[in-house]
Design a protein around this motif. Structure first.
Motif, mmCIF file in Angstrom:
data_model
loop_
_atom_site.group_PDB
_atom_site.id
_atom_site.type_symbol
_atom_site.label_atom_id
_atom_site.label_comp_id
_atom_site.label_asym_id
_atom_site.label_seq_id
_atom_site.Cartn_x
_atom_site.Cartn_y
_atom_site.Cartn_z
ATOM 1 N N THR A 118 10.924 -86.341 22.997
ATOM 2 C CA THR A 118 10.374 -86.127 21.647
ATOM 3 C C THR A 118 8.977 -86.714 21.497
ATOM 4 N N GLU A 119 8.590 -87.585 22.411
ATOM 5 C CA GLU A 119 7.230 -88.125 22.364
ATOM 6 C C GLU A 119 6.251 -87.206 23.077
ATOM 7 N N LEU A 120 6.765 -86.270 23.852
ATOM 8 C CA LEU A 120 5.942 -85.397 24.702
ATOM 9 C C LEU A 120 5.165 -86.220 25.722
ATOM 10 N N LYS A 129 0.724 -86.285 28.806
ATOM 11 C CA LYS A 129 1.311 -85.483 27.735
ATOM 12 C C LYS A 129 1.974 -84.276 28.385
ATOM 13 N N LEU A 187 4.248 -80.527 27.553
ATOM 14 C CA LEU A 187 4.418 -79.527 26.489
ATOM 15 C C LEU A 187 5.733 -78.783 26.681
#
Ligand SMILES: Cc1cc2nc3c(=O)[nH]c(=O)nc-3n(C[C@H](O)[C@H](O)[C@H](O)COP(=O)(O)OP(=O)(O)OC[C@H]3O[C@@H](n4cnc5c(N)ncnc54)[C@H](O)[C@@H]3O)c2cc1C
Lengths: 352, 497
Positions: free
Chosen positions: A57-59, A167, A169
């Motif tokens: 959920t933090e990516l 990060k 996606l």
């Protein structure tokens, strides 16, 4: 996953400083063909591996430099996420550290961003053997200079990458590959026209009269785009993009030096003889040619781009020469991170 | 490490007169300001609690003049503080007593628009919004949209790596520029980056972006342009508990959706903005989320459906989807007017910019409420929830003795909290002068030393915006002596005094 593996690496860098010897940083050795000839005492990062933190959920995923790229890709895939810059691995041994140090990005790059765009933070060892952390695990962070991104693509000449936060996606719900037959100039013009409008294009390739494009998005979105763009749907899309990314496409098996030429997407067909494959809506052009480096670079300079000798040929000047003032800044930065010149010296440019 | 120009032996006023005269030989006479009244407007940026008069202000209008000014200052060891619109919120453009303010205000032209390539070449003083306006007829726009976009300049945006309401999906300034021209401290003109997607060598574009005027003076910027999304729709959901709202944010992302914008307001912010713009917000809610989905219409339709399901699972109390563009604008109007709305309910407010992992949203917001009570100062929260970038606004009254000091202490506590949960002291506003002491908490002495080495690679004499953004180790030692962190001394190797 020894907790001391970082300390071992730090000690090794410190020893190298004392002994004034150069180190050759090694991950999976899948990219040792790239850049100038590696030299120095080999030091392996492989033992410093493992995923440190991953919260879908933090990516964000954080992993040690020696972690296999395949491990990271399969862990994020379990949560329907991906490394969106689609890094080429050039072999199952590839590590995250090597991937980020070489800074290469794959087919999705122009549409979502490059390795540097997804790098949020790092832990590194500089050339003095100091253990440093920059950036972080959050999306936005402007505290201090952006050293993390500076290290991306620095070919190990500024620091040993101990940990990297990236990060990630979500994987697009639907992907579809379309094929068009047309001349290169037409293909370039068409791709630039498409890019002027919102569209779910996520990869392109052009080779010998055939343009492939990949669409990524929701079911309805991809369907609507397909209706708008036309073309013929093909079934082996996944393999096609994988082969392009990993250079297994038959284009890459031709003999001769392989050049990676980065230009503005609107640059015309290059006036250099050779065999070409285009990606990135025209912004990336692979060229197999015996044309002398100087001639290639003179042509590419005119277009506002740069040319890297990617494989084969004379590696001495693999990377595009820098303007004098920019070269000076590189020398200064090298000195700022690695004053003794122990980290991969000369891997990018002579003296750097 | 003192500022080199502090070695002037003559009185400040005569230095001022001399430097102004010298600079008038470089730029038009009226482009050098040196009388106190003309210097006043430059004495602070958007963080007005910090003020100082500069030595002189110089407003060149050609790159060669910037080079000449830099050469002159270099030769005479005079610090240079570059300045855009002065909307910065961290004192980045705060003058230095014996330094020159170099305003880029006259560099306000869009030089080239290349529609087919989707790029524009602009001067640094062009306002952020002016870029999007200049290319709107081509159905293109420049994506980073700080709330200050009508006023702030692209040069200032690059220097701060500014973000905005849409950066979760479209990125920060660093993701949306291709090339810079900078004037170095000794007056060289250097091109960083290129017209292609990548450039040879180190990623200097990254190190320059967010460098707060410490590494070079930005005199030209090539930005990327994006096609305008064909459609944008916004969902507004209320929650009776701030933690639930925080979790909803994570749930949306876990569902594989990256919204164009994902913003949150707490009850205090809802009430302040509803009073101000009458957007129809649910004033009983503990928090509301604004979730904007943009792109091609069919895609947006799919995403709306998914988000509705997620919000329901996350336990909203009310939900509304904007029916049309006017309603969409109305939903956003409160969020966009949040700062002025807060300005109406308090004489002064102080904006913080810490960023945290999203999973910590609920707990950090609850902790901020506790701290707010402890310090007796109201805190209003409106922020970029999608990327965990908090903007707690501390309400205070500058005319009340001790209020500002108390506010600064509370701000420091909140920033410390952000670091403790794995976040950072600044997500988009920069360190400047304001958060310089908190840098000592976020980084250790080796890391700060590495930052100083980077600075020296560009500016050995430390003349460009010196003593901002990165604290000296001495400063940290003094700060550390006052604020011992978790019982540990952060800088044991430095002598204390
Ligand atoms: C109401 C309000 C809302 C805001 N909202 C946001 C937001 O949503 N997101 C966000 O990121 N920020 C926001 N900000 C902060 C601010 O607008 C940004 O930091 C902006 O980028 C500053 O631009 P400026 O032109 O005003 O720069 P200035 O304040 O003039 O300068 C900022 C810094 O950049 C340096 N600088 C300026 N120009 C140059 C140049 N040409 N070369 C080198 N250095 C230079 C200065 O020395 C200084 O350190 C907000 C501010 C206000 C007042």
């Amino acid at each position: 996953m020894s907790s001391d593996s970082a300390q071992d690496l730090i000690a090794a860098v410190k020893r190298a400083c004392d002994r004034k010897v150069a180190l050759c940083l090694q991950g999976g050795n899948t990219k040792d063909f790239y850049g100038r000839e590696p030299c120095g005492e080999p030091i392996s990062i492989l033992s410093h591996s493992g995923i440190v933190d991953y919260a879908p959920t933090e990516l964000v995923i954080t992993a040690r430099g020696g972690t296999r790229l395949t491990e990271i890709e399969s862990v994020v895939a379990e949560h329907k996420q991906m490394l969106a810059f689609e890094p080429p691995s050039f072999g199952s041994e590839a590590t995250l550290g090597g991937t980020i140090a070489s800074g290469l990005s794959g087919p999705r790059r122009p549409y979502v961003g490059a390795a540097r765009d997804f790098t949020l933070g790092i832990r590194m060892i500089n050339g003095r053997g100091e253990d440093l952390k920059f950036g972080g695990k959050v999306m936005k962070n402007v505290a201090g200079y952006d050293v993390s991104r500076l290290l991306v693509g620095s070919m190990g000449t500024l620091g040993v990458l101990l940990e990297i936060s990236l990060k990630v996606l979500p994987v697009p719900k639907v992907e579809q590959t379309l094929m068009f037959e047309l001349e290169q100039d037409q293909a370039l013009a068409l791709q630039n026209d498409w890019a002027r409008k919102p569209s779910p294009i996520s990869a392109t390739s052009y080779r010998e009269g055939v343009l492939h494009i990949r669409l990524s998005g929701s079911e309805k979105g991809v369907k609507a785009a397909r209706a708008r763009l036309g073309g013929e749907k093909i079934d082996h899309g996944r393999k096609h993009w994988h082969d392009i990314k990993e250079q297994r496409h038959k284009f890459f098996s031709q003999s001769g030096p392989l050049w990676r030429i980065s230009v503005p997407p609107t640059a015309p067909t290059l006036n250099i003889p050779g065999s070409a494959l285009l990606e990135w809506s025209g912004a990336l052009r692979w060229l197999i040619t015996d044309t002398p480096a100087q001639k290639i670079r003179a042509e590419v300079d005119k277009l506002g781009g740069h040319a890297v000798l990617f494989r084969g040929g004379d590696r001495e000047n693999a990377f595009h020469p820098l303007a004098t003032a920019v070269h000076k800044l590189h020398e200064n930065l090298k000195k700022a991170f690695d004053p003794m010149g122990v980290l991969n010296p000369g891997r990018m440019y002579e003296g750097i | 490490m003192s500022t080199p120009a502090s070695q002037f032996k003559e009185p400040l006023e005569s230095v001022r007169a001399r430097v102004a005269d010298d600079l008038r030989a470089v730029v038009a006479a009226e482009s050098v300001l040196s009388d106190i009244e003309s210097l006043r407007p430059y004495e602070c940026d958007g963080l007005s609690a910090y003020r100082k008069l500069p030595l002189v202000v110089v407003l060149p209008d050609r790159i060669e003049q910037v080079q000449e000014v830099a050469r002159y200052c270099f030769k005479n060891d005079i610090p240079i503080v570059a300045r855009g619109a002065g909307t910065g919120l961290s004192g980045g453009a705060l003058p230095i007593e014996n330094g020159v303010i170099l305003s880029l205000a006259k560099f306000n032209r869009v030089l080239k628009i290349d529609a087919q390539n989707r790029t524009a070449v602009v001067q640094p003083g062009v306002r952020n919004l002016a870029i999007s306006e200049a290319v709107a007829h081509l159905d293109l726009y420049y994506a980073p949209d700080p709330s200050s976009q009508i006023a702030c300049t692209i040069g200032g945006n690059v220097a701060e790596n500014a973000g905005g309401l849409h950066c979760l999906k479209y990125g920060l300034t660093v993701h949306n520029i291709l090339k810079l021209k900078i004037v170095t401290v000794d007056g060289d003109l250097v091109t960083i980056g290129s017209d292609a997607l990548d450039s040879p060598g180190y990623d200097l574009l990254s190190i320059l972006t967010g460098s707060e005027g410490l590494l070079g003076i930005i005199v030209e910027v090539t930005v990327k342009l994006l096609p305008k999304p064909e459609c944008a729709r916004v969902i507004m959901a209320s929650f009776d508990d701030i933690e639930k709202a925080g979790n909803a944010v994570g749930n949306i992302i876990a569902a594989g959706i990256i919204p164009g914008g994902l913003e949150m307001m707490d009850n205090a912010a809802i009430r302040a903005t509803e009073d101000f713009v009458h957007a129809g917000y649910d004033v009983e809610a503990a928090a509301i989320l604004l979730c904007e989905l943009d792109g091609i219409p069919d895609e947006v339709e799919d995403d709306i459906e998914s988000v509705k399901v997620v919000l329901a699972q996350s336990g909203y109390t009310q939900m509304q989807i904007a029916e049309n563009e006017a309603q969409r604008q109305l939903f956003w109007s409160g969020r966009k007017a949040a700062f002025p709305a807060v300005g109406r309910i308090s004489p002064d407010y102080y904006c913080i910019d810490g960023t945290i992992p999203r999973r910590a949203l609920g707990s950090v917001l609850n902790k901020i409420t506790e701290l707010s009570k402890e310090y007796g100062l109201r805190v209003v929260n409106v922020f970029h929830a999608g990327d965990g970038n908090l903007h707690p606004l501390i309400l205070y009254d500058g005319n009340v003795e001790g209020d500002l000091e108390k506010t600064e202490l509370l701000a420091a506590r909140i920033l410390q909290l952000c670091i403790e949960v794995g976040g950072t002291i600044t997500g988009e506003h920069g360190v400047g002068m304001e958060k310089i002491d908190q840098m000592c908490v976020q980084f250790d002495s080796l890391e700060l030393t590495q930052f100083h080495a980077v600075k020296e690679a560009f500016d050995e004499k430390r003349l460009l915006n010196p003593d901002k953004a990165v604290p000296t180790l001495h400063r940290c030692a003094e700060f550390g002596a006052m604020h011992v962190h978790k019982g540990q001394l952060k800088f044991p190797e430095i002598e204390r005094f």
